[in-house]
Every structure is written in C-alpha cells, then in structure tokens.
Design a protein around this motif. Structure first.
Motif, PDB file in Angstrom:
ATOM      1  N   UNK A   1      23.897  57.890  72.188  1.00 19.18           N
ATOM      2  CA  UNK A   1      24.738  57.952  71.001  1.00 19.18           C
ATOM      3  C   UNK A   1      25.862  56.947  71.206  1.00 19.18           C
ATOM      4  N   UNK A   2      26.217  56.242  70.147  1.00 19.14           N
ATOM      5  CA  UNK A   2      27.267  55.249  70.314  1.00 19.14           C
ATOM      6  C   UNK A   2      27.390  54.320  69.124  1.00 19.14           C
ATOM      7  N   UNK A   3      27.701  53.056  69.401  1.00 22.85           N
ATOM      8  CA  UNK A   3      27.941  52.076  68.345  1.00 22.85           C
ATOM      9  C   UNK A   3      26.923  50.943  68.497  1.00 22.85           C
ATOM     10  N   UNK A   4      26.522  50.378  67.373  1.00 27.77           N
ATOM     11  CA  UNK A   4      25.435  49.398  67.358  1.00 27.77           C
ATOM     12  C   UNK A   4      25.813  48.216  66.476  1.00 27.77           C
ATOM     13  N   UNK A   5      25.345  47.023  66.895  1.00 26.46           N
ATOM     14  CA  UNK A   5      25.515  45.794  66.117  1.00 26.46           C
ATOM     15  C   UNK A   5      26.990  45.475  65.858  1.00 26.46           C
ATOM     16  N   UNK A   6      27.815  45.623  66.880  1.00 28.38           N
ATOM     17  CA  UNK A   6      29.205  45.183  66.781  1.00 28.38           C
ATOM     18  C   UNK A   6      29.234  43.668  66.966  1.00 28.38           C
ATOM     19  N   UNK A   7      29.818  42.944  66.038  1.00 24.15           N
ATOM     20  CA  UNK A   7      30.015  41.514  66.203  1.00 24.15           C
ATOM     21  C   UNK A   7      31.388  41.317  66.833  1.00 24.15           C
ATOM     22  N   UNK A   8      31.385  40.715  68.035  1.00 26.29           N
ATOM     23  CA  UNK A   8      32.639  40.714  68.790  1.00 26.29           C
ATOM     24  C   UNK A   8      32.772  39.429  69.608  1.00 26.29           C
ATOM     25  N   UNK A   9      33.958  38.799  69.596  1.00 23.88           N
ATOM     26  CA  UNK A   9      34.162  37.604  70.420  1.00 23.88           C
ATOM     27  C   UNK A   9      34.260  37.984  71.892  1.00 23.88           C
ATOM     28  N   UNK A  10      33.533  37.240  72.728  1.00 27.76           N
ATOM     29  CA  UNK A  10      33.571  37.489  74.162  1.00 27.76           C
ATOM     30  C   UNK A  10      33.690  36.151  74.901  1.00 27.76           C
ATOM     31  N   UNK A  11      34.001  36.228  76.178  1.00 24.92           N
ATOM     32  CA  UNK A  11      34.045  35.055  77.037  1.00 24.92           C
ATOM     33  C   UNK A  11      33.057  35.265  78.170  1.00 24.92           C
ATOM     34  N   UNK A  12      32.120  34.323  78.336  1.00 26.52           N
ATOM     35  CA  UNK A  12      31.110  34.436  79.380  1.00 26.52           C
ATOM     36  C   UNK A  12      31.279  33.300  80.385  1.00 26.52           C
ATOM     37  N   UNK A  13      30.751  33.489  81.576  1.00 25.12           N
ATOM     38  CA  UNK A  13      30.846  32.474  82.623  1.00 25.12           C
ATOM     39  C   UNK A  13      29.989  31.263  82.264  1.00 25.12           C
ATOM     40  N   UNK A  14      30.508  30.077  82.545  1.00 32.30           N
ATOM     41  CA  UNK A  14      29.844  28.813  82.245  1.00 32.30           C
ATOM     42  C   UNK A  14      29.787  27.993  83.530  1.00 32.30           C
ATOM     43  N   UNK A  15      28.596  27.533  83.914  1.00 33.80           N
ATOM     44  CA  UNK A  15      28.426  26.823  85.184  1.00 33.80           C
ATOM     45  C   UNK A  15      29.248  25.539  85.247  1.00 33.80           C
ATOM     46  N   UNK A  16      29.338  24.825  84.123  1.00 35.01           N
ATOM     47  CA  UNK A  16      30.004  23.529  84.117  1.00 35.01           C
ATOM     48  C   UNK A  16      31.453  23.582  83.654  1.00 35.01           C
ATOM     49  N   UNK A  17      31.804  24.605  82.856  1.00 35.16           N
ATOM     50  CA  UNK A  17      33.150  24.659  82.283  1.00 35.16           C
ATOM     51  C   UNK A  17      33.898  25.944  82.645  1.00 35.16           C
ATOM     52  N   UNK A  18      33.401  26.669  83.616  1.00 33.01           N
ATOM     53  CA  UNK A  18      33.981  27.926  84.097  1.00 33.01           C
ATOM     54  C   UNK A  18      33.811  29.066  83.100  1.00 33.01           C
ATOM     55  N   UNK A  19      34.168  28.831  81.825  1.00 30.57           N
ATOM     56  CA  UNK A  19      34.069  29.903  80.835  1.00 30.57           C
ATOM     57  C   UNK A  19      33.708  29.324  79.475  1.00 30.57           C
ATOM     58  N   UNK A  20      33.031  30.136  78.668  1.00 27.55           N
ATOM     59  CA  UNK A  20      32.632  29.731  77.326  1.00 27.55           C
ATOM     60  C   UNK A  20      32.878  30.889  76.358  1.00 27.55           C
ATOM     61  N   UNK A  21      33.516  30.575  75.246  1.00 30.24           N
ATOM     62  CA  UNK A  21      33.751  31.588  74.220  1.00 30.24           C
ATOM     63  C   UNK A  21      32.573  31.620  73.258  1.00 30.24           C
ATOM     64  N   UNK A  22      32.131  32.820  72.909  1.00 26.93           N
ATOM     65  CA  UNK A  22      31.031  32.972  71.978  1.00 26.93           C
ATOM     66  C   UNK A  22      31.209  34.286  71.231  1.00 26.93           C
ATOM     67  N   UNK A  23      30.262  34.613  70.366  1.00 26.16           N
ATOM     68  CA  UNK A  23      30.324  35.866  69.602  1.00 26.16           C
ATOM     69  C   UNK A  23      29.044  36.644  69.886  1.00 26.16           C
ATOM     70  N   UNK A  24      29.198  37.887  70.321  1.00 23.31           N
ATOM     71  CA  UNK A  24      28.060  38.706  70.724  1.00 23.31           C
ATOM     72  C   UNK A  24      27.781  39.801  69.703  1.00 23.31           C
ATOM     73  N   UNK A  25      26.522  40.199  69.660  1.00 20.45           N
ATOM     74  CA  UNK A  25      26.132  41.429  68.980  1.00 20.45           C
ATOM     75  C   UNK A  25      25.987  42.493  70.069  1.00 20.45           C
ATOM     76  N   UNK A  26      26.759  43.560  69.973  1.00 24.19           N
ATOM     77  CA  UNK A  26      26.899  44.508  71.081  1.00 24.19           C
ATOM     78  C   UNK A  26      26.413  45.892  70.670  1.00 24.19           C
TER      79      UNK A  26
END
Length: 269
Positions: A30-55
């Motif tokens: 039970x919980x929440x589905x299909x949340x569109x949310x900005x996140x920051x993920x690790x990037x091999x070349x730039x350390x971090x990358x901002x993107x938008x996830x479906x959570x």
C-alpha cells in the motif's frame, strides 16, 4: 473593557489510519504510485545529474490497521531526492519502514538518464536519452535490489544480407537489461556494454559522414535479435559484479508488421 473569549480549544484531530480494522486481512503493498518528482542521480562524468523520476513507494499494512499515512512516503522522498543512487536505496527503504512502522518496504524509480555522445566521424556532440530503473525491496529476510537500463540499438538482418544481391534490411531496436549485483558499478558502463553488443549503436546527432560510417558498420556486423541477447549475456557473465540478470531484446522490424523478440534470464551459481 473587552469581553473574554469563550471559545473552547479544538479537539485533537482523529487519526483514522490508525483505527482498528476488524476484517483481519493484511495488505501486502500500500502506498503512492506514479509520483513525478525531481531527483539527483550519480553521473560517472559529471558527478551528479538532475532528472525527473516516476516513483512508486509501498509498504505492507498489518491486518489490524485501517490505513497507512500516505504523506509520510513523500516526506521520505523529499529527504533523499538530492542523493539518489543504488547505494542509497537501502537507506531509503530503512527510513520508509521506520517512518511508516512497516515490516517491508518497496521502492521503484524510473527516470530518463542522459549521456553525452560524440558522433564517430564528425565529432558532433549531442545528448542521448536512456530510460533507467532502480528497484529495492527490504523485509525481514534482507534486501533485494536491481538496476535496469533500456538501450536503443541498430541491427542488420544476417539473412537479408546473405540472400540479397545488394543491401540488407536493418531496424532500430531496444535492449532492456536488469541486473542484480554485489558491488558498485556505473549505469553508463552497463549501457555501453549493451551498445557494444549490437550491429551498431544509436546516436541522436549524425552528419553525412557519420551516417555513412554507422550504415556501413551495421552492414559489416549483421546480427539477429538472438545474437544480441547472447552477446550481452557473454559480457555480463565475464563480470562477477552481476549475480543475476535478464536481457530482453526487441527489434521493430522494418519490413514486417511485427517485432522480433528474444529473452535470456540467468542466475550465477
């Protein structure tokens, strides 16, 4: 002289979710589905990358509780959105269990990931999009985590090349790889592994000299969809980082009204 206020203090709000349920049925997720949310993920070349996830975020619910506190999922996500990576999944799952007083927690994140690619001849630079997924589940028996990548590819039909006096039909396809792992790896490396297992990789920007290069490269390296999944499997088996994997390849056929498909699943002994 002003009159004294006669209003009474408000009564505490009722916590309906914590009320008892008498049907004696546990809920697995039970919980929440299909949340569109900005996140920051690790990037091999730039350390971090901002993107938008479906959570998607879920926990179990014991039979005696009426409901769960949906807002607490968003609170956990907000606390971690600036540092999302496979290595952070256990921490997020643990926080979900603690905040929601649950025995199990599930987290699924799907997001576009961009890698800067250079065209093979002209050197033109552009961004290529790949769809990636992070999945985690934590319960009393431990944690299960997987990482998935979806990689566009080009294939050229070996049969068409063999039987044709000139030319051969080719098509764009997609390879979806999901892995379990026992140590750190970069998503970029997994994506590149797939791109080296097809007739030719795909680029978002090509000049004429590049088009000539990739067309001829694919012609010199014909592959069935079966070849693609086997090539990816060989490379994954050569790396002891991956304890389990599934590989699904689909070619969007250029001369048929159907797709060609192949699938491999393997667990390391």
């Amino acid at each position: 002289m002003s009159e004294k206020s006669t209003s009474q203090p408000e009564a505490p709000m009722v916590d309906v979710q914590n009320q008892e349920d008498t049907r004696n049925i546990k809920i697995d997720k039970v919980g929440v589905k299909d949340i569109r949310y900005p996140i920051t993920v690790m990037d091999k070349n730039r350390e971090a990358q901002r993107t938008v996830a479906s959570v998607n975020m879920y926990v179990d619910l014991p039979h005696h509780y009426k409901g769960t506190h949906m807002s607490r999922f968003i609170e956990v996500l907000s606390e971690h959105r600036n540092s999302i990576s496979p290595q952070r999944i256990p921490v997020i799952l643990s926080d979900m269990k603690k905040k929601l007083n649950a025995a199990t927690a599930h987290l699924e994140l799907s997001f576009p990931y961009f890698i800067e690619k250079t065209a093979p001849v002209s050197g033109a630079v552009s961004l290529m999009e790949y769809n990636c997924t992070l999945f985690g589940q934590q319960g009393d028996d431990g944690i299960d985590q997987t990482v998935g990548v979806s990689v566009p590819i080009t294939t050229l039909c070996p049969c068409s090349k063999e039987i044709s006096r000139s030319g051969a039909h080719n098509q764009r396809g997609v390879v979806k790889v999901v892995v379990r792992y026992n140590k750190f790896f970069w998503m970029e490396d997994l994506i590149h592994l797939v791109e080296k297992s097809c007739s030719c990789e795909v680029f978002s920007l090509l000049k004429r000299s590049d088009e000539k290069f990739v067309t001829e490269a694919a012609y010199d390296n014909p592959m069935f969809v079966e070849d693609v999944v086997r090539e990816v499997a060989v490379k994954l088996l050569a790396d002891d980082t991956f304890t389990w994997f599934s590989i699904a390849a689909e070619n969007f056929e250029s001369i048929h009204n159907h797709s060609a498909y192949a699938y491999i699943e393997h667990a390391r002994q």
